[in-house]
Design a protein around this motif. Structure first.
Motif, PDB file in Angstrom:
ATOM      1  N   LEU A 114       0.746  -1.357   0.060  1.00 10.15           N
ATOM      2  CA  LEU A 114      -0.182   0.016  -0.094  1.00 10.15           C
ATOM      3  C   LEU A 114       0.886   1.243   0.017  1.00 10.15           C
ATOM      4  N   GLY A 115       2.150   1.092   0.513  1.00  9.27           N
ATOM      5  CA  GLY A 115       3.013   2.367   0.752  1.00  9.27           C
ATOM      6  C   GLY A 115       3.667   2.599  -0.661  1.00  9.27           C
ATOM      7  N   CYS A 116       3.650   1.905  -1.626  1.00  8.98           N
ATOM      8  CA  CYS A 116       4.291   1.886  -2.918  1.00  8.98           C
ATOM      9  C   CYS A 116       3.569   3.192  -3.733  1.00  8.98           C
ATOM     10  N   MET A 117       4.257   4.208  -4.062  1.00  5.48           N
ATOM     11  CA  MET A 117       3.791   5.515  -4.622  1.00  5.48           C
ATOM     12  C   MET A 117       2.885   5.044  -5.841  1.00  5.48           C
ATOM     13  N   GLY A 118       3.380   4.258  -6.510  1.00  8.63           N
ATOM     14  CA  GLY A 118       2.828   3.883  -7.986  1.00  8.63           C
ATOM     15  C   GLY A 118       1.410   3.394  -7.940  1.00  8.63           C
ATOM     16  N   LEU A 119       1.057   2.610  -6.753  1.00  2.00           N
ATOM     17  CA  LEU A 119      -0.146   2.069  -6.801  1.00  2.00           C
ATOM     18  C   LEU A 119      -1.410   3.041  -6.547  1.00  2.00           C
ATOM     19  N   LEU A 120      -1.023   4.194  -5.762  1.00  2.00           N
ATOM     20  CA  LEU A 120      -1.953   5.185  -5.195  1.00  2.00           C
ATOM     21  C   LEU A 120      -2.898   5.643  -6.194  1.00  2.00           C
ATOM     22  N   GLY A 245      13.571   1.815 -14.777  1.00  2.00           N
ATOM     23  CA  GLY A 245      13.599   3.332 -14.669  1.00  2.00           C
ATOM     24  C   GLY A 245      12.639   3.832 -13.716  1.00  2.00           C
ATOM     25  N   THR A 246      11.219   3.140 -14.119  1.00  2.00           N
ATOM     26  CA  THR A 246      10.017   3.790 -13.371  1.00  2.00           C
ATOM     27  C   THR A 246      10.051   3.202 -12.018  1.00  2.00           C
ATOM     28  N   LEU A 247      10.515   2.047 -11.569  1.00  4.08           N
ATOM     29  CA  LEU A 247      10.555   1.594 -10.388  1.00  4.08           C
ATOM     30  C   LEU A 247      11.243   2.395  -9.361  1.00  4.08           C
ATOM     31  N   GLY A 248      12.116   3.284  -9.808  1.00  4.11           N
ATOM     32  CA  GLY A 248      12.772   4.034  -8.813  1.00  4.11           C
ATOM     33  C   GLY A 248      11.962   4.885  -7.953  1.00  4.11           C
ATOM     34  N   HIS A 293       4.350  -2.072 -25.548  1.00  5.26           N
ATOM     35  CA  HIS A 293       3.599  -0.866 -25.143  1.00  5.26           C
ATOM     36  C   HIS A 293       3.887  -0.689 -23.514  1.00  5.26           C
ATOM     37  N   PRO A 294       4.903  -0.559 -23.078  1.00  8.23           N
ATOM     38  CA  PRO A 294       5.087  -0.264 -21.701  1.00  8.23           C
ATOM     39  C   PRO A 294       4.406   0.843 -20.965  1.00  8.23           C
ATOM     40  N   GLY A 295       3.711   0.861 -19.844  1.00 11.89           N
ATOM     41  CA  GLY A 295       2.997   1.972 -19.249  1.00 11.89           C
ATOM     42  C   GLY A 295       2.992   1.527 -17.588  1.00 11.89           C
ATOM     43  N   GLU A 296       2.626   2.438 -16.928  1.00 11.89           N
ATOM     44  CA  GLU A 296       2.698   2.226 -15.496  1.00 11.89           C
ATOM     45  C   GLU A 296       1.681   1.313 -14.905  1.00 11.89           C
ATOM     46  N   GLU A 297       0.510   1.226 -15.758  1.00 12.13           N
ATOM     47  CA  GLU A 297      -0.570   0.295 -15.353  1.00 12.13           C
ATOM     48  C   GLU A 297      -0.057  -1.169 -15.310  1.00 12.13           C
TER      49      GLU A 297
END
Length: 518
Positions: A114-120, A245-248, A293-297
């Motif tokens: 839950l604390g991961c910023m990308g999930l918010l 790179g995004t995982l940072g 087609h990489p993406g945050e989702e």
């Protein structure tokens, strides 16, 4: 249930609920998935846009929308599906952590995820990737349970079926192959229970794949679209470093905790608690290196193994590092709260005037209008945060508990103070209302150069029929993306309105009425 567990459960609910309901589809992924759901619901399932759509997410979204149709709009009811899938992922990643590291690690993994910023943001919008996220958590739990129980194979096979229905054929195959590789290569997985469970899981996975392919063939659905294979076709536009790179920022603060766990257990790399999440993370990164087609989702799945390793790292974190994480969370989210309150004062009270003017230029339409309910809700959220900080007790979970509570508080404060203004800024509700005020319900609107997504959203918000072309309608809507330039139309049309989303300068709509109509 103990008070501590009840408090943790309430924190998870407080994270999940704000932002799921109470607003129209917002620009971006929220709108894209709503349009697909709308097309599926309105008899357009045979169109090229939705042919072969993986059914799991949209079936659940349709169900939640139907169950809540008496008191929620379609978009809000459908968005609840994302909340259900995120909740399922939390539950199964916690169970996987309990299998790998012990009872205390269950809540550690859930809080770290839950604390991961990308999930918010991605977890609070209409997002079909949350179905794959939940399916991956089920498969991960199934593999983690194999050494202790043959029933883990049932969860592995069931997760495979869910992943196929969610459009993750490549991910399903990867998890199954990793389960076999871990059984062969890691002594901790070579138990009689694991052997029986793996056999069961493989049988169920093959049956699920056969049934799914048979259904696709019977319905004449293209295999490539239903299995999402177009993601892996060709190598011309590959971006292999996108996800690393995004995982940072996306996986912060899970990845530093995961790195500490790997360092601390570097001599035990064949143990299930290290080998399983590390193999899943590396396997997914290798697979996604070929994603066209990489993406945050899609990156949501990468958070699962990092949350598991992060849970192990959190429970063994040294006191200095734990204190640093805790105070960083307090200062960061305290500062963010201060910024949000300053912007609330600018929006509702007009002070500071410079900030209020900036909000007006950004498209906030009601700057200077005092909203007592926003003030009351924001005050309640802020008070809850202060009380939480005063009462939180020392424990190995405390640094991540404070971080996750801080994210929850900040998100809840943002929604309390600005959900309505953001709704006007990020949705097409205002444009739809303008059309509804000028066009009678029985009339239709032809469209020119209006993109499919915008056409569906405007039909939803206005309640009017928007046609893909001029089919004898007395009204014509034209979209232009050239600033300050009015489109050229035939002389039989008379302009009656033009506008767009507040603050949007490059995306304008022009409404014309047929001369002499009626």
């Amino acid at each position: 249930m103990s008070p501590a567990r009840l408090g943790l459960l309430l924190l998870c609910l407080a994270w999940l609920l704000p932002g799921l309901v109470g607003h129209a589809p917002w620009k971006g992924g929220d709108s894209e998935h709503f349009v697909r759901l709308w097309l599926l619901q309105h008899g357009d399932a045979a169109s090229q846009a939705v042919a072969g759509t993986p059914p799991l997410y949209y079936s659940v979204a349709t169900t939640t929308a139907w169950l809540t149709s008496a008191f929620l709009p379609l978009a809000d009811g459908a968005r609840l599906a994302s909340g259900l899938f995120v909740a399922a992922a939390l539950f199964f990643v916690a169970r996987a952590a309990r299998m790998l590291y012990g009872v205390e690690a269950a809540w550690a993994a859930a809080l770290t995820l839950l604390g991961c910023m990308g999930l918010l943001v991605r977890g609070h919008e209409l997002n079909a990737a949350t179905a794959q996220f939940a399916a991956a958590a089920v498969m991960l739990y199934g593999i983690a349970a194999l050494p202790q129980s043959a029933r883990g194979g049932g969860w592995l096979g069931g997760g495979t079926a869910l992943m196929l229905l969610a459009g993750g054929a490549a991910e399903a195959a990867l998890f199954v192959l990793l389960a076999v590789a871990l059984y062969v290569g890691c002594g901790g997985f070579r138990t009689p229970q694991a052997r029986r469970g793996l056999a069961l899981g493989l049988v169920l996975a093959l049956v699920a794949a056969g049934l799914w392919l048979g259904y696709l063939a019977a319905q004449d659905v293209p295999f490539g679209r239903a299995l999402n294979l177009q993601r892996w076709a060709g190598t011309a536009a590959l971006r292999p470093l996108f996800y690393p790179g995004t995982l940072g920022w996306y996986a912060w603060p899970a990845w530093p905790l995961a790195g500490w766990a790997l360092y601390r257990e570097r001599r035990q790399w064949r143990s299930p608690g290290v080998a399983l999440p590390a193999a899943v993370l590396l396997g997914l990164l290798l697979l996604y290196a070929f994603d066209r087609h990489p993406g945050e989702e899609q990156g949501l799945i990468l958070l699962l193994p990092l949350a598991l390793l992060g849970a192990a790292g959190l429970l063994s974190l040294r006191r200095g590092a734990a204190s640093a994480l805790l105070w960083f969370a307090v200062m960061l989210f305290g500062f963010l709260a201060l910024v949000l309150w300053v912007y609330w004062a600018a929006h509702d009270l007009g002070l500071p005037a410079r900030v209020a003017g900036r909000l007006g230029r950004l498209g906030m339409t009601q700057v200077g209008t005092f909203r007592p309910w926003a003030l009351a809700l924001g005050g309640i959220v802020t008070l809850a945060w202060i009380v939480f900080l005063a009462r939180v007790r020392r424990s190995p979970l405390r640094p991540m508990l404070v971080w996750t509570a801080g994210m929850t508080f900040s998100w809840g404060l943002l929604m309390a103070l600005f959900q309505a203004p953001l709704d006007q800024r990020l949705s097409y509700a205002g444009v739809g209302q303008a059309l509804a005020a000028r066009v009678a319900p029985a009339e239709c609107i032809g469209t020119l150069h209006v993109r499919r997504q915008q056409r569906v959203l405007l039909a939803y918000h206005s309640g009017r029929r928007l046609m893909a072309a001029d089919r004898g309608c007395d009204w014509l809507l034209v979209e232009t993306r050239e600033r300050a330039r009015e489109p050229e139309v035939a002389s039989r049309w008379l302009k009656v309105w033009d506008g767009g989303r507040p603050g949007e300068r490059d995306d304008r709509f022009f409404l014309y009425a047929r001369r002499g109509r009626g």
